[in-house]
Design an enzyme around this catalytic site. Structure first.
Site, PDB file in Angstrom:
ATOM      1  N   ARG A  73      53.023  40.636  27.531  1.00 20.14           N
ATOM      2  CA  ARG A  73      52.711  41.445  28.718  1.00 20.14           C
ATOM      3  C   ARG A  73      53.891  42.318  29.134  1.00 20.14           C
ATOM      4  NH1 ARG A  73      49.191  36.969  32.172  1.00 20.14           N
ATOM      5  NH2 ARG A  73      47.174  37.527  31.271  1.00 20.14           N
ATOM      6  N   LYS A  88      35.642  26.408  30.337  1.00 20.85           N
ATOM      7  CA  LYS A  88      34.547  26.314  31.302  1.00 20.85           C
ATOM      8  C   LYS A  88      33.450  27.344  31.069  1.00 20.85           C
ATOM      9  CE  LYS A  88      37.398  24.412  35.048  1.00 20.85           C
ATOM     10  NZ  LYS A  88      37.856  24.594  36.447  1.00 20.85           N
ATOM     11  N   GLY A 100      44.201  36.664  27.879  1.00 20.72           N
ATOM     12  CA  GLY A 100      44.287  35.251  28.216  1.00 20.72           C
ATOM     13  C   GLY A 100      44.693  34.371  27.055  1.00 20.72           C
ATOM     14  N   GLY A 120      40.656  37.783  32.496  1.00 23.86           N
ATOM     15  CA  GLY A 120      39.745  37.799  33.641  1.00 23.86           C
ATOM     16  C   GLY A 120      39.284  39.200  33.988  1.00 23.86           C
TER      17      GLY A 120
END
Length: 410
Positions: A44, A209, A367, A391
């Protein structure tokens, strides 16, 4: 949306340019490393480098700001941006000043001391409660204090554009603003996934998830030709099919929604591909010690009641590679298993290799997927694009309005 090229053409020499970057880098664990050694993955930081470098070379006084981790609205040495600032300086090849607060005396004096072409990093924005406050007035007050440090705003922290935070949403309204190179690239790539998509369009989704991916699956059922499911979320899909999943990660409350999506995929002709075999173990592996765990391969519909699924199996790896081979466009978000442990990295590794081998336009959706690509030793240039915001990418594909992008629109 004004671009940084337009901003540079207007001239930024002598101006204080506030760059909202995403320096939320993963930190190394074990042995309490210090300095730049504390950074496990500098991807990043390297992503924002072109914007920072261009502004500095144009004579701007560059003020870089970011969050890191989830501190509780107060200073916490564990989440200091000092290592990121040091690494940015190494990559730039010149010293980067560092302010030990966000809008206090250190920030003001550090920015005031910059010469044309110099770069400073201010401390973690989330050390101030105003950055993430739910109250509009509190965020606005913090944005006012940040605005006092700059003459121009450049948004280049794509990993944060889905957050309604002071430095992302409120601050651009207070200063002339433009989008940095990274945000322009990210948005351009995502448009290729949503507008005039080259087909077959294949999406590989993993991660822990299923609830994090339901909204994007809802959208993709009307856009993708094929969706591959892996990672921890796969066990909720297997449960929805009526299979035993043992002690695998399961979101029982999401089973009805997943069952509905399986039915929708069948009706709409979207090929929804689930694991046919998995690697199981009686317990979750120690990710620090990485000691061998001797996993067992079982059919996806025959997971023992006392075992936990931790990766897709060899037959599934071959299946998924074949389902990616003829794609023209691929979006991948989420690892296929617990890639941090060598016993459970092969599923993620083989999906990544399939993307590398594919002639398709391939997008790695940030991510953990981006972290896995680097950890597993892949050449980043072998992929069409590696996003810096998992996200943010997902919410864009869901069709949501991202506050940080909306704020940059004129």
């Amino acid at each position: 949306m004004k671009t940084i090229d337009e901003l540079l053409a207007e001239g930024v020499a002598g101006k204080r340019v506030f760059v909202r970057a995403d320096l939320n880098v993963p930190l190394a664990t074990g042995g309490e490393p210090t300095g730049t050694a504390a950074i496990a993955d500098d991807g990043r930081i390297r992503a924002v480098l072109p914007t920072v470098k261009a502004l500095a070379e144009a004579g701007a006084k560059v003020v870089v700001a970011s969050h890191l981790g989830r501190p509780k609205g107060a200073p916490d040495p564990a989440f200091s941006l000092a290592p990121a600032a040091a690494r940015l300086g190494e990559l730039l090849g010149s010293a980067v000043a560092f302010a030990t607060d966000t809008v206090g005396e250190s920030a003001r004096s550090t920015v005031a001391g910059l010469s044309d072409g110099q770069v400073a990093v201010i401390e973690n924005l989330r050390f101030n409660p105003g950055e993430t406050a739910k109250d509009d007035a509190e965020r606005g007050e913090f944005a006012d204090r940040l605005a006092a440090l700059a003459d121009v705003y450049v948004g280049d922290g794509f990993g944060a554009v889905h957050r309604r935070h002071a430095s992302v949403h409120e601050l651009p309204a207070r200063l002339p603003h433009a989008a940095g190179f990274l945000i322009a690239t990210e948005v351009g790539v995502l448009k290729k996934l949503t507008e005039d998509v080259k087909r077959p369009y294949v999406v590989a989704l993993g991660g822990a998830k299923v609830s994090d991916k339901l909204a994007v699956i809802d959208q993709l059922l009307g856009k993708a030709d094929r969706i591959l499911i892996g990672g921890g979320m796969a066990y909720t899909f297997l449960k929805a099919q009526g299979h035993e999943v043992g002690i695998s990660l399961l979101q029982e409350d999401q089973v009805p929604a997943v069952r509905e999506y399986i039915e929708r995929a069948e009706k709409t002709g979207v090929e929804l591909v689930l694991p046919v075999d998995v690697l199981v173990s009686p317990s979750f592996p120690d990710l620090k010690a990485k000691a061998p765990t001797n996993p067992t391969t079982v059919a996806a519909d025959a997971i023992p009641a006392d075992q936990e699924g931790l990766d897709i199996g060899p037959a599934t790896r071959k299946l998924y590679a074949s389902k990616l081979a003829d794609a023209a466009t691929v979006f991948w978000n989420g690892p296929m298993g617990v890639f941090e442990h060598p016993d459970y990295a092969e599923g993620t590794k083989e999906v990544a290799q399939a993307l590398v081998d594919s002639p398709a336009f391939t997008v790695v959706g940030g991510g953990d997927s981006a972290a896995a690509v680097r950890l597993l030793g892949f050449d980043e240039n072998a992929f069409g694009h590696i996003s810096t915001g998992g996200g943010a990418s997902l919410e864009y594909l869901e069709g949501k309005t991202l506050p940080g992008l909306a704020a940059l629109e004129d």
